[in-house]
Motif scaffolding. Sequence first.
Motif, PDB file in Angstrom:
ATOM      1  N   ALA A  21       0.758  -1.270  -0.093  1.00 29.55           N
ATOM      2  CA  ALA A  21       0.147  -0.131   0.047  1.00 29.55           C
ATOM      3  C   ALA A  21       0.861   1.222   0.135  1.00 29.55           C
ATOM      4  CB  ALA A  21      -0.908   0.095   1.269  1.00 29.55           C
ATOM      5  N   PHE A  22       1.959   1.377   0.825  1.00 29.41           N
ATOM      6  CA  PHE A  22       2.893   2.473   0.984  1.00 29.41           C
ATOM      7  C   PHE A  22       3.561   2.534  -0.435  1.00 29.41           C
ATOM      8  CE2 PHE A  22       6.517   4.667   2.145  1.00 29.41           C
ATOM      9  CZ  PHE A  22       6.070   5.781   2.757  1.00 29.41           C
ATOM     10  N   THR A  23       3.993   1.677  -1.038  1.00 30.06           N
ATOM     11  CA  THR A  23       4.661   1.696  -2.216  1.00 30.06           C
ATOM     12  C   THR A  23       3.674   2.317  -3.422  1.00 30.06           C
ATOM     13  OG1 THR A  23       6.195  -0.393  -1.845  1.00 30.06           O
ATOM     14  CG2 THR A  23       5.885   0.327  -4.109  1.00 30.06           C
ATOM     15  N   VAL A  24       2.514   1.699  -3.591  1.00 26.78           N
ATOM     16  CA  VAL A  24       1.448   2.110  -4.322  1.00 26.78           C
ATOM     17  C   VAL A  24       1.561   3.810  -4.173  1.00 26.78           C
ATOM     18  CG1 VAL A  24      -0.832   2.298  -5.202  1.00 26.78           C
ATOM     19  CG2 VAL A  24       0.492   0.160  -4.806  1.00 26.78           C
ATOM     20  N   LEU A  25       1.118   4.224  -3.136  1.00 22.56           N
ATOM     21  CA  LEU A  25       0.668   5.462  -2.779  1.00 22.56           C
ATOM     22  C   LEU A  25       1.913   6.582  -3.075  1.00 22.56           C
ATOM     23  CD1 LEU A  25      -1.112   7.659  -1.337  1.00 22.56           C
ATOM     24  CD2 LEU A  25      -0.020   7.044   1.119  1.00 22.56           C
ATOM     25  N   GLN A  26       3.146   6.286  -2.729  1.00 24.54           N
ATOM     26  CA  GLN A  26       4.233   6.923  -2.849  1.00 24.54           C
ATOM     27  C   GLN A  26       4.718   6.924  -4.471  1.00 24.54           C
ATOM     28  OE1 GLN A  26       4.391   9.041  -0.471  1.00 24.54           O
ATOM     29  NE2 GLN A  26       6.309   8.985   0.304  1.00 24.54           N
ATOM     30  N   SER A  27       4.580   5.708  -5.026  1.00 28.06           N
ATOM     31  CA  SER A  27       5.142   5.831  -6.661  1.00 28.06           C
ATOM     32  C   SER A  27       4.185   6.808  -7.229  1.00 28.06           C
ATOM     33  CB  SER A  27       5.123   4.377  -6.985  1.00 28.06           C
ATOM     34  OG  SER A  27       5.813   3.677  -6.220  1.00 28.06           O
ATOM     35  N   TYR A  28       2.670   6.554  -7.055  1.00 27.14           N
ATOM     36  CA  TYR A  28       1.927   7.626  -7.772  1.00 27.14           C
ATOM     37  C   TYR A  28       1.864   8.970  -7.468  1.00 27.14           C
ATOM     38  CZ  TYR A  28      -2.196   9.510 -10.096  1.00 27.14           C
ATOM     39  OH  TYR A  28      -3.102   9.967 -10.996  1.00 27.14           O
ATOM     40  N   ALA A  74       4.431  15.849  -0.682  1.00 26.62           N
ATOM     41  CA  ALA A  74       3.897  14.580  -0.694  1.00 26.62           C
ATOM     42  C   ALA A  74       2.721  14.573   0.149  1.00 26.62           C
ATOM     43  CB  ALA A  74       4.911  13.516  -0.668  1.00 26.62           C
ATOM     44  N   TRP A  75       2.721  15.021   1.346  1.00 30.04           N
ATOM     45  CA  TRP A  75       1.887  14.754   2.464  1.00 30.04           C
ATOM     46  C   TRP A  75       0.488  15.215   2.205  1.00 30.04           C
ATOM     47  CZ3 TRP A  75      -1.187  18.774   4.709  1.00 30.04           C
ATOM     48  CH2 TRP A  75      -0.653  20.009   4.539  1.00 30.04           C
ATOM     49  N   GLN A  76       0.727  16.434   1.153  1.00 29.13           N
ATOM     50  CA  GLN A  76      -1.001  16.994   0.831  1.00 29.13           C
ATOM     51  C   GLN A  76      -1.560  15.714   0.036  1.00 29.13           C
ATOM     52  OE1 GLN A  76       1.290  20.249  -0.795  1.00 29.13           O
ATOM     53  NE2 GLN A  76      -0.171  21.720   0.588  1.00 29.13           N
ATOM     54  N   PHE A  77      -0.998  15.284  -1.142  1.00 26.26           N
ATOM     55  CA  PHE A  77      -1.386  14.195  -1.953  1.00 26.26           C
ATOM     56  C   PHE A  77      -2.035  13.133  -1.232  1.00 26.26           C
ATOM     57  CE2 PHE A  77       1.153  16.521  -5.254  1.00 26.26           C
ATOM     58  CZ  PHE A  77      -0.094  17.032  -5.808  1.00 26.26           C
ATOM     59  N   SER A  78      -1.001  12.564  -0.159  1.00 29.36           N
ATOM     60  CA  SER A  78      -1.140  11.448   0.578  1.00 29.36           C
ATOM     61  C   SER A  78      -2.318  11.554   1.505  1.00 29.36           C
ATOM     62  CB  SER A  78      -0.018  11.249   1.561  1.00 29.36           C
ATOM     63  OG  SER A  78      -0.164  10.343   2.382  1.00 29.36           O
ATOM     64  N   LEU A  79      -2.748  12.864   2.186  1.00 31.31           N
ATOM     65  CA  LEU A  79      -3.720  12.997   2.773  1.00 31.31           C
ATOM     66  C   LEU A  79      -5.050  12.872   1.965  1.00 31.31           C
ATOM     67  CD1 LEU A  79      -4.889  13.971   5.834  1.00 31.31           C
ATOM     68  CD2 LEU A  79      -4.665  16.264   4.770  1.00 31.31           C
ATOM     69  N   ILE A  80      -5.085  13.379   0.976  1.00 29.02           N
ATOM     70  CA  ILE A  80      -6.412  13.188   0.239  1.00 29.02           C
ATOM     71  C   ILE A  80      -6.497  11.872  -0.245  1.00 29.02           C
ATOM     72  CG2 ILE A  80      -7.230  13.752  -2.195  1.00 29.02           C
ATOM     73  CD1 ILE A  80      -5.618  16.381  -2.278  1.00 29.02           C
ATOM     74  N   PHE A  81      -5.612  11.180  -0.803  1.00 27.00           N
ATOM     75  CA  PHE A  81      -5.567   9.797  -1.268  1.00 27.00           C
ATOM     76  C   PHE A  81      -6.110   8.712   0.079  1.00 27.00           C
ATOM     77  CE2 PHE A  81      -2.794  10.633  -4.711  1.00 27.00           C
ATOM     78  CZ  PHE A  81      -3.653  10.659  -5.767  1.00 27.00           C
ATOM     79  N   VAL A 137      -6.415   4.076  12.446  1.00 28.25           N
ATOM     80  CA  VAL A 137      -4.819   3.903  12.842  1.00 28.25           C
ATOM     81  C   VAL A 137      -4.065   3.347  11.679  1.00 28.25           C
ATOM     82  CG1 VAL A 137      -3.525   2.418  14.246  1.00 28.25           C
ATOM     83  CG2 VAL A 137      -5.655   3.133  15.124  1.00 28.25           C
ATOM     84  N   LEU A 138      -4.372   2.419  10.958  1.00 26.65           N
ATOM     85  CA  LEU A 138      -3.624   2.100   9.915  1.00 26.65           C
ATOM     86  C   LEU A 138      -3.453   3.240   8.739  1.00 26.65           C
ATOM     87  CD1 LEU A 138      -5.503  -1.504   9.100  1.00 26.65           C
ATOM     88  CD2 LEU A 138      -3.024  -1.096  10.077  1.00 26.65           C
ATOM     89  N   ILE A 139      -4.313   4.039   8.723  1.00 24.99           N
ATOM     90  CA  ILE A 139      -4.264   5.066   7.555  1.00 24.99           C
ATOM     91  C   ILE A 139      -3.301   6.145   8.095  1.00 24.99           C
ATOM     92  CG2 ILE A 139      -5.574   6.866   6.522  1.00 24.99           C
ATOM     93  CD1 ILE A 139      -7.680   4.962   5.836  1.00 24.99           C
ATOM     94  N   ALA A 140      -3.425   6.510   9.431  1.00 24.35           N
ATOM     95  CA  ALA A 140      -2.487   7.248  10.158  1.00 24.35           C
ATOM     96  C   ALA A 140      -1.229   6.827   9.992  1.00 24.35           C
ATOM     97  CB  ALA A 140      -2.947   7.456  11.668  1.00 24.35           C
ATOM     98  N   CYS A 141      -1.056   5.536  10.123  1.00 22.96           N
ATOM     99  CA  CYS A 141       0.434   5.061  10.137  1.00 22.96           C
ATOM    100  C   CYS A 141       1.013   5.321   8.646  1.00 22.96           C
ATOM    101  CB  CYS A 141       0.464   3.587  10.323  1.00 22.96           C
ATOM    102  SG  CYS A 141       0.310   3.309  12.142  1.00 22.96           S
ATOM    103  N   LEU A 142       0.224   5.019   7.612  1.00 27.83           N
ATOM    104  CA  LEU A 142       0.657   5.219   6.355  1.00 27.83           C
ATOM    105  C   LEU A 142       0.952   6.797   5.945  1.00 27.83           C
ATOM    106  CD1 LEU A 142      -1.866   2.935   4.378  1.00 27.83           C
ATOM    107  CD2 LEU A 142       0.657   2.721   4.591  1.00 27.83           C
ATOM    108  N   PHE A 143       0.015   7.509   6.620  1.00 24.93           N
ATOM    109  CA  PHE A 143       0.132   9.036   6.328  1.00 24.93           C
ATOM    110  C   PHE A 143       1.617   9.424   7.018  1.00 24.93           C
ATOM    111  CE2 PHE A 143      -0.327  13.421   7.959  1.00 24.93           C
ATOM    112  CZ  PHE A 143      -0.354  13.972   6.814  1.00 24.93           C
ATOM    113  N   ILE A 144       1.777   9.148   8.337  1.00 31.60           N
ATOM    114  CA  ILE A 144       2.864   9.405   9.004  1.00 31.60           C
ATOM    115  C   ILE A 144       4.208   9.007   8.011  1.00 31.60           C
ATOM    116  CG2 ILE A 144       4.428   8.988  10.957  1.00 31.60           C
ATOM    117  CD1 ILE A 144       1.581   8.873  12.351  1.00 31.60           C
ATOM    118  N   GLY A 145       4.075   7.636   7.437  1.00 33.21           N
ATOM    119  CA  GLY A 145       5.053   7.024   6.729  1.00 33.21           C
ATOM    120  C   GLY A 145       5.485   8.191   5.718  1.00 33.21           C
ATOM    121  N   THR A 146       4.634   8.801   4.814  1.00 30.10           N
ATOM    122  CA  THR A 146       4.812   9.683   3.804  1.00 30.10           C
ATOM    123  C   THR A 146       5.524  11.024   4.096  1.00 30.10           C
ATOM    124  OG1 THR A 146       2.548  10.805   4.115  1.00 30.10           O
ATOM    125  CG2 THR A 146       2.703   8.884   2.686  1.00 30.10           C
TER     126      THR A 146
END
Length: 370
Positions: free
Chosen positions: A103-110, A124-131, A312-321
């Motif tokens: 999930a993180f790879t797909v998000l960051q690659s796009y 990147a965090w702005q797009f990440s938050l929207i997605f 919680v899972l989505i928050a972890c992905l967002f923090i990763g970005t």
Amino acid sequence: MKQTLDERFLISPFLVFFIVHATQVGVGMLGFQRPLMEDAGQDAWMAVLLAGLATHVLIWLMYRLLAYSPSGGDIVSLHKHYFGRWFGGVLSIGLLAYYALAAFTVLQSYIEIIKVWMFPLMGAWQFSLIFLMLTYYVISGGFRVVAGLCFWGVVIPLATIFPMMAFAFEYAQYRNLLPVLDHSPTQILKAVNDMAFQYLGFEVLLMYYPFLKNAPSSQKWAHASNVLTIFLYLVVILISIIFYNKEQIAHITWPTLTLAKIPEVPFIERMEYIVISIYVLVVFPNLVVAVWAMARVVKQLFSIRQRRSLPVLIACLFIGTLFFEEKSDIERFIQWTSKSGLFLIGVYIPLLYVYVWVVEKVKKSLQQKQ
């Protein structure tokens, strides 16, 4: 096979066609040509076919494995049944980590593509938050909504984006396809290994299998979907071979996007902007399905409802970005995802099937002796 889920949560078997294809085609479609042509040159199309045929075998093997799951459950219940609560839980946590990495790879690659081609000054965090907010909204609607998203994620891009590549035939150099079989088996097998990563995504079947009505009957749709994926990758690689030469492809990061610049429309100066915008319908189902699989594993392991674990899972992905947005970080995550995904489908699933098959044979033999 006994269904453990309520009928209203299940989807028709034919929708597997769209889910499998939607998860196999993603960001990789935009740039898979370069490593393949670097390894196998004009014979790269053979790697696409061989990797696709291997995927058919693995899909068949996954259905055979899931048939052993108690009450038609997913791989988490299968782990628990054959390995016990604790060791089976460790194996399932490993699967959770893989889905999170995917999930993180797909998000960051796009997001990287959007930043490079369209909005280089935005973070990147702005797009990440929207997605991720949209991901939460879709998954909150249940798996049927996720399946519906996959349906439109297949139909709309096929009808809009990929026909644009036909314009490349005007500049085709068909001699680029020759000579055939000019590379060694080692070079072609290396390209097959690179291409196998592009077919990843179908392994999420391990989690949504219980959500299928008469799940075994969906196998033909999974294979049909893989045929479409093979055809699509084959068409794109052939067009790329006749349009680019090996020297050109070495300097292009996203060859498919460059092909999208060929059509000329009077009122649209940058056609690739349209392609990238529509391509979100290709990438978004990949992200949604992977995050849904994460939440499903957590629910099966820890009995935590998805509406509680999902934020919680989505928050972890967002923090990763926020910490991993450099190109080198993204490439490293892609390598990790590739290696872990190929290990999962190429090593772990076959070994797990052999283990389960042996256990069932031994049980049957002991029962017959009693």
